[in-house]
Enzyme design. Sequence first.
Site, mmCIF file in Angstrom:
data_model
loop_
_atom_site.group_PDB
_atom_site.id
_atom_site.type_symbol
_atom_site.label_atom_id
_atom_site.label_comp_id
_atom_site.label_asym_id
_atom_site.label_seq_id
_atom_site.Cartn_x
_atom_site.Cartn_y
_atom_site.Cartn_z
ATOM 1 C CB CYS A 158 -0.928 0.016 1.206
ATOM 2 S SG CYS A 158 -2.260 -1.171 1.060
HETATM 3 N N1 COA Z 1 -20.269 -8.806 8.098
HETATM 4 C C1 COA Z 1 -20.775 -8.890 9.354
HETATM 5 N N2 COA Z 1 -20.010 -9.107 10.442
HETATM 6 C C2 COA Z 1 -18.705 -9.265 10.275
HETATM 7 C C3 COA Z 1 -18.114 -9.193 9.006
HETATM 8 C C4 COA Z 1 -18.947 -8.963 7.901
HETATM 9 N N3 COA Z 1 -18.461 -8.873 6.661
HETATM 10 N N4 COA Z 1 -16.790 -9.369 9.136
HETATM 11 C C5 COA Z 1 -16.539 -9.541 10.428
HETATM 12 N N5 COA Z 1 -17.696 -9.480 11.139
HETATM 13 C C6 COA Z 1 -17.863 -9.617 12.582
HETATM 14 C C7 COA Z 1 -16.722 -10.364 13.225
HETATM 15 O O1 COA Z 1 -16.925 -11.737 13.168
HETATM 16 C C8 COA Z 1 -16.725 -9.833 14.637
HETATM 17 O O2 COA Z 1 -17.737 -10.481 15.349
HETATM 18 P P1 COA Z 1 -17.531 -10.786 16.936
HETATM 19 O O3 COA Z 1 -17.406 -9.433 17.570
HETATM 20 O O4 COA Z 1 -18.781 -11.510 17.277
HETATM 21 O O5 COA Z 1 -16.278 -11.582 17.042
HETATM 22 C C9 COA Z 1 -17.166 -8.379 14.452
HETATM 23 O O6 COA Z 1 -17.834 -8.332 13.185
HETATM 24 C C10 COA Z 1 -15.999 -7.402 14.447
HETATM 25 O O7 COA Z 1 -14.984 -7.878 13.564
HETATM 26 P P2 COA Z 1 -13.591 -7.201 13.422
HETATM 27 O O8 COA Z 1 -12.785 -7.927 12.384
HETATM 28 O O9 COA Z 1 -12.975 -7.041 14.763
HETATM 29 O O10 COA Z 1 -14.029 -5.774 12.825
HETATM 30 P P3 COA Z 1 -13.258 -4.420 12.801
HETATM 31 O O11 COA Z 1 -14.084 -3.409 13.452
HETATM 32 O O12 COA Z 1 -11.828 -4.555 13.224
HETATM 33 O O13 COA Z 1 -13.256 -4.073 11.239
HETATM 34 C C11 COA Z 1 -11.716 -4.049 9.396
HETATM 35 C C12 COA Z 1 -12.577 -4.891 10.319
HETATM 36 C C13 COA Z 1 -10.929 -4.969 8.489
HETATM 37 C C14 COA Z 1 -12.612 -3.148 8.569
HETATM 38 C C15 COA Z 1 -10.776 -3.165 10.236
HETATM 39 O O14 COA Z 1 -10.128 -3.916 11.221
HETATM 40 C C16 COA Z 1 -9.712 -2.459 9.428
HETATM 41 O O15 COA Z 1 -10.003 -1.742 8.493
HETATM 42 N N6 COA Z 1 -8.451 -2.613 9.835
HETATM 43 C C17 COA Z 1 -7.316 -2.000 9.166
HETATM 44 C C18 COA Z 1 -7.290 -2.412 7.781
HETATM 45 C C19 COA Z 1 -6.144 -1.915 7.025
HETATM 46 O O16 COA Z 1 -5.819 -0.769 7.029
HETATM 47 N N7 COA Z 1 -5.483 -2.745 6.355
HETATM 48 C C20 COA Z 1 -4.421 -2.335 5.571
HETATM 49 C C21 COA Z 1 -4.542 -3.013 4.297
HETATM 50 S S1 COA Z 1 -3.680 -2.075 3.185
#
Ligand code: COA
Length: 376
Positions: A158
């Site tokens: 990225c």
């Molecule tokens: N739909 C519904 N629920 C979902 C889901 C989906 N698509 N994906 C995950 N969940 C659920 C999970 O199972 C979890 O449930 P639980 O609380 O019962 O365990 C809950 O939602 C939260 O999941 P989590 O993965 O902790 O969500 P988050 O708030 O961390 O968001 C991202 C996920 C990926 C959007 C976020 O972590 C993020 O953007 N991180 C940084 C990403 C990044 O910059 N990456 C760099 C790549 S270049």
Amino acid sequence: MTQSVVISGTGLWTPQQSISNDELVASFNRYVQLYNESNAAAIEAGELEALSPSSTGFIEKASGIKQRYVLDKEGVLDPERLCPSIPERSDDELSVQAEIAVNAARQALENAKLTADDLDAVLVACSNMQRAYPAMAVEVQQALGMEHGWGYDMNVACSSATFGIQAAVDAVRNGSARRVLMVNPEICSGHLAWQDRDCHFIFGDVATAVIVERAEDATSDNRWEILGTRLQTRFSNNIRNNFGFLNRADPSGIGARDKLFRQEGRKVFKEVCPMVAEQISGHLSDLDLPVEELRRMWLHQANLSMNQFIARRVLGRDPSEEEAPVILDEYANTSSAGSIIAFHKHNADLPVDSKGVICSFGAGYSIGSVVVKRVK
Ligand code: COA
């Protein structure tokens, strides 16, 4: 005296097809239903875990993403495929990745009031190269009609665009090129596990381009002097993709989940955001640029809350929409291209003398910041 270097033009190529969250979730949930039905016995016996559905509400709340552009919508939305369909081309044809790079590059050249012959070098900087060799950059060089010069590919995930800008600035400063095209053709739909609910909504496809040249050579109507570039890397497994040329040396891993993008999203969030804010603040301070003078932050576009956190840390208060423009609602995460899309779309309104920072961050970990001042 150090050679003054400017960004004299940018370009953006956007695929024609887009996928809304509702469309994405409908096809994903159909895939989940089919999977759970066809594995009902194993799930019942406790041998397999049932898949859980995704939801538009979660996607928008967790990421800020509302839609993404892709090269092939049909393949991605086919619940029995969940992967873009991009037919291979013969060696005599321009490859898909070079084609989208050229589209963005032509626009950047036009905005910089240049032709391909004015360029000395091409850097293709992005997260995934379509093939091992010849370098994509050399194909782009030829497709643009450049009759001299050189090109190479570079991948810092990225952060590739800001690392690419620093490489371009270094080349112009040391005289190995007078003008450099730095281009980011990101076909993220190809490395995304569309079957994985945790990340299936994250990425989109796009291409961006930046022209870097000596300030004294530039003739475009919109120029940003590069006041400084700063790069940082620190190894982490929290964003990783093990796809590579040695995969066939261990066939047991071919097609396994680790051969596509995967991440520990929460950890990435927690670890990277403070590092990014600290880098931007330190970079500004070393350039004697008070934060009050910073008009805009064109941040990597991965997650809305990440950008709000970083901007808040840097400014010491909530950022306005103008101070930290968002494009990820429309484009999703386009890897290295995100901060350049933000810059491309949101710089022309600022008056001469405005200062801002282009900043990208991601796998590596890697962070790059480019501090710029409008000079024309
Ligand atoms: N739909 C519904 N629920 C979902 C889901 C989906 N698509 N994906 C995950 N969940 C659920 C999970 O199972 C979890 O449930 P639980 O609380 O019962 O365990 C809950 O939602 C939260 O999941 P989590 O993965 O902790 O969500 P988050 O708030 O961390 O968001 C991202 C996920 C990926 C959007 C976020 O972590 C993020 O953007 N991180 C940084 C990403 C990044 O910059 N990456 C760099 C790549 S270049």
